[in-house]
Design a protein around this motif. Structure first.
Motif, PDB file in Angstrom:
ATOM      1  N   GLY A   1       0.824  -1.210   0.000  1.00 22.75           N
ATOM      2  CA  GLY A   1       0.000   0.000   0.000  1.00 22.75           C
ATOM      3  C   GLY A   1       0.853   1.254   0.000  1.00 22.75           C
ATOM      4  N   TYR A   2       1.890   1.252   0.816  1.00 20.95           N
ATOM      5  CA  TYR A   2       2.806   2.396   0.826  1.00 20.95           C
ATOM      6  C   TYR A   2       3.488   2.543  -0.536  1.00 20.95           C
ATOM      7  N   ALA A   3       3.844   1.409  -1.151  1.00 18.68           N
ATOM      8  CA  ALA A   3       4.486   1.445  -2.467  1.00 18.68           C
ATOM      9  C   ALA A   3       3.546   2.085  -3.486  1.00 18.68           C
ATOM     10  N   LEU A   4       2.280   1.697  -3.455  1.00 16.11           N
ATOM     11  CA  LEU A   4       1.304   2.310  -4.358  1.00 16.11           C
ATOM     12  C   LEU A   4       1.194   3.815  -4.089  1.00 16.11           C
ATOM     13  N   ASN A   5       1.212   4.186  -2.814  1.00 16.24           N
ATOM     14  CA  ASN A   5       1.181   5.614  -2.459  1.00 16.24           C
ATOM     15  C   ASN A   5       2.400   6.352  -3.001  1.00 16.24           C
ATOM     16  N   ALA A   6       3.522   5.644  -3.113  1.00 16.55           N
ATOM     17  CA  ALA A   6       4.770   6.253  -3.577  1.00 16.55           C
ATOM     18  C   ALA A   6       4.902   6.230  -5.101  1.00 16.55           C
ATOM     19  N   GLY A   7       3.864   5.746  -5.787  1.00 16.75           N
ATOM     20  CA  GLY A   7       3.899   5.775  -7.248  1.00 16.75           C
ATOM     21  C   GLY A   7       4.274   4.471  -7.914  1.00 16.75           C
ATOM     22  N   VAL A   8       4.465   3.401  -7.143  1.00 20.26           N
ATOM     23  CA  VAL A   8       4.733   2.092  -7.727  1.00 20.26           C
ATOM     24  C   VAL A   8       3.431   1.595  -8.354  1.00 20.26           C
ATOM     25  N   SER A   9       3.527   0.988  -9.517  1.00 22.44           N
ATOM     26  CA  SER A   9       2.324   0.507 -10.195  1.00 22.44           C
ATOM     27  C   SER A   9       1.978  -0.914  -9.737  1.00 22.44           C
ATOM     28  N   GLU A  10       0.733  -1.312  -9.988  1.00 21.77           N
ATOM     29  CA  GLU A  10       0.317  -2.684  -9.701  1.00 21.77           C
ATOM     30  C   GLU A  10       1.184  -3.667 -10.476  1.00 21.77           C
ATOM     31  N   ASP A  11       1.490  -3.345 -11.730  1.00 21.05           N
ATOM     32  CA  ASP A  11       2.322  -4.244 -12.540  1.00 21.05           C
ATOM     33  C   ASP A  11       3.723  -4.408 -11.954  1.00 21.05           C
ATOM     34  N   GLU A  12       4.283  -3.336 -11.414  1.00 19.10           N
ATOM     35  CA  GLU A  12       5.610  -3.450 -10.790  1.00 19.10           C
ATOM     36  C   GLU A  12       5.549  -4.349  -9.557  1.00 19.10           C
ATOM     37  N   LEU A  13       4.486  -4.208  -8.761  1.00 19.14           N
ATOM     38  CA  LEU A  13       4.339  -5.085  -7.588  1.00 19.14           C
ATOM     39  C   LEU A  13       4.174  -6.536  -8.017  1.00 19.14           C
ATOM     40  N   LYS A  14       3.453  -6.769  -9.086  1.00 17.41           N
ATOM     41  CA  LYS A  14       3.322  -8.139  -9.597  1.00 17.41           C
ATOM     42  C   LYS A  14       4.687  -8.701  -9.988  1.00 17.41           C
ATOM     43  N   GLU A  15       5.518  -7.881 -10.611  1.00 16.99           N
ATOM     44  CA  GLU A  15       6.864  -8.333 -10.993  1.00 16.99           C
ATOM     45  C   GLU A  15       7.692  -8.714  -9.763  1.00 16.99           C
ATOM     46  N   ILE A  16       7.523  -7.962  -8.696  1.00 14.65           N
ATOM     47  CA  ILE A  16       8.229  -8.292  -7.453  1.00 14.65           C
ATOM     48  C   ILE A  16       7.814  -9.685  -6.988  1.00 14.65           C
ATOM     49  N   ILE A  17       6.515  -9.972  -7.059  1.00 12.58           N
ATOM     50  CA  ILE A  17       6.023 -11.285  -6.618  1.00 12.58           C
ATOM     51  C   ILE A  17       6.552 -12.383  -7.534  1.00 12.58           C
ATOM     52  N   TYR A  18       6.621 -12.125  -8.835  1.00  8.40           N
ATOM     53  CA  TYR A  18       7.202 -13.118  -9.737  1.00  8.40           C
ATOM     54  C   TYR A  18       8.649 -13.407  -9.339  1.00  8.40           C
ATOM     55  N   MET A  19       9.375 -12.358  -8.960  1.00 11.13           N
ATOM     56  CA  MET A  19      10.771 -12.539  -8.533  1.00 11.13           C
ATOM     57  C   MET A  19      10.877 -13.377  -7.261  1.00 11.13           C
ATOM     58  N   VAL A  20       9.892 -13.284  -6.399  1.00 14.60           N
ATOM     59  CA  VAL A  20       9.904 -14.023  -5.126  1.00 14.60           C
ATOM     60  C   VAL A  20       9.895 -15.534  -5.359  1.00 14.60           C
ATOM     61  N   THR A  21       9.381 -15.977  -6.505  1.00 16.23           N
ATOM     62  CA  THR A  21       9.367 -17.425  -6.759  1.00 16.23           C
ATOM     63  C   THR A  21      10.767 -18.016  -6.751  1.00 16.23           C
ATOM     64  N   VAL A  22      11.760 -17.230  -7.148  1.00 19.75           N
ATOM     65  CA  VAL A  22      13.123 -17.757  -7.246  1.00 19.75           C
ATOM     66  C   VAL A  22      13.718 -18.039  -5.863  1.00 19.75           C
ATOM     67  N   PRO A  23      13.819 -17.043  -4.954  1.00 22.08           N
ATOM     68  CA  PRO A  23      14.437 -17.353  -3.662  1.00 22.08           C
ATOM     69  C   PRO A  23      13.507 -18.019  -2.655  1.00 22.08           C
ATOM     70  N   ALA A  24      12.187 -17.793  -2.782  1.00 19.68           N
ATOM     71  CA  ALA A  24      11.285 -18.248  -1.718  1.00 19.68           C
ATOM     72  C   ALA A  24      10.322 -19.344  -2.152  1.00 19.68           C
ATOM     73  N   GLY A  25      10.159 -19.568  -3.443  1.00 18.91           N
ATOM     74  CA  GLY A  25       9.300 -20.638  -3.921  1.00 18.91           C
ATOM     75  C   GLY A  25       7.898 -20.185  -4.280  1.00 18.91           C
ATOM     76  N   PHE A  26       7.215 -21.075  -4.973  1.00 20.83           N
ATOM     77  CA  PHE A  26       5.868 -20.775  -5.452  1.00 20.83           C
ATOM     78  C   PHE A  26       4.845 -20.618  -4.339  1.00 20.83           C
ATOM     79  N   PRO A  27       4.837 -21.439  -3.286  1.00 25.78           N
ATOM     80  CA  PRO A  27       3.807 -21.256  -2.253  1.00 25.78           C
ATOM     81  C   PRO A  27       3.815 -19.856  -1.646  1.00 25.78           C
ATOM     82  N   ARG A  28       4.994 -19.321  -1.343  1.00 23.24           N
ATOM     83  CA  ARG A  28       5.064 -17.965  -0.777  1.00 23.24           C
ATOM     84  C   ARG A  28       4.650 -16.926  -1.805  1.00 23.24           C
ATOM     85  N   ALA A  29       5.062 -17.108  -3.047  1.00 22.83           N
ATOM     86  CA  ALA A  29       4.687 -16.154  -4.087  1.00 22.83           C
ATOM     87  C   ALA A  29       3.179 -16.184  -4.329  1.00 22.83           C
TER      88      ALA A  29
END
Length: 165
Positions: A115-143
């Motif tokens: 929510g703070y990221a969205l307030n700071a101008g981060v887009s929904e698509d950028e947040l989605k990309e962050i979650i896609y990146m999480v699959t690598v170090p943390a795995g699919f269940p966490r993502a």
């Protein structure tokens, strides 16, 4: 016994000087006027309001009621000391927080920082990309869990059909 050890044993003043010099090198000097806990907490409150569109943070305020020490420590240290440091802009800091909380499975904290990221101008698509990146170090269940939480946040923040623009 080596010569260096023998010299230090016979010269305790030299040993104390070397230890003091090592400690001074290991711990940077404190600012001339170290901030009080109240000043640090005030700075932390300013950080929260800047992230949350001028509003206090509801989770922190609820914590303040039952766990005042924990709320004060969070406000003074996490926000007043760490979050207010120079070196990263708000956008970058929020993206890092979202990624870290998603990777460790702390979706409630991730949602707050998304929510703070969205307030700071981060887009929904950028947040989605962050979650896609999480699959690598943390795995699919966490993502996947993080993705569900982000979907909830996006839905909460979108205007409902009855709202006027």
């Amino acid at each position: 016994m080596t010569h260096a050890t023998d010299t230090l044993t016979r010269h305790p003043v030299r040993l104390r000087t070397l230890v003091a010099a090592g400690l001074l090198a290991a711990f940077p000097a404190m600012p001339a006027a170290a901030l009080t806990t109240e000043e640090r907490a005030k700075r932390g409150g300013e950080v929260i309001r800047s992230l949350n569109n001028g509003q206090p943070q509801p989770t922190l305020e609820r914590m303040r009621e039952e766990f005042p020490f924990l709320a004060e420590a969070t406000e003074a240290y996490a926000l007043g000391d760490v979050w207010s440091r120079p070196g990263l802009d708000t956008r970058t800091r929020q993206l890092a927080a979202v990624a870290a909380f998603a990777a460790i499975g702390e979706t409630a904290f991730m949602k707050i920082h998304a929510g703070y990221a969205l307030n700071a101008g981060v887009s929904e698509d950028e947040l989605k990309e962050i979650i896609y990146m999480v699959t690598v170090p943390a795995g699919f269940p966490r993502a996947i869990s993080a993705a569900r939480t982000l979907s909830e946040l996006f839905a909460e923040r979108r205007p409902s059909e009855g709202d006027t623009p």
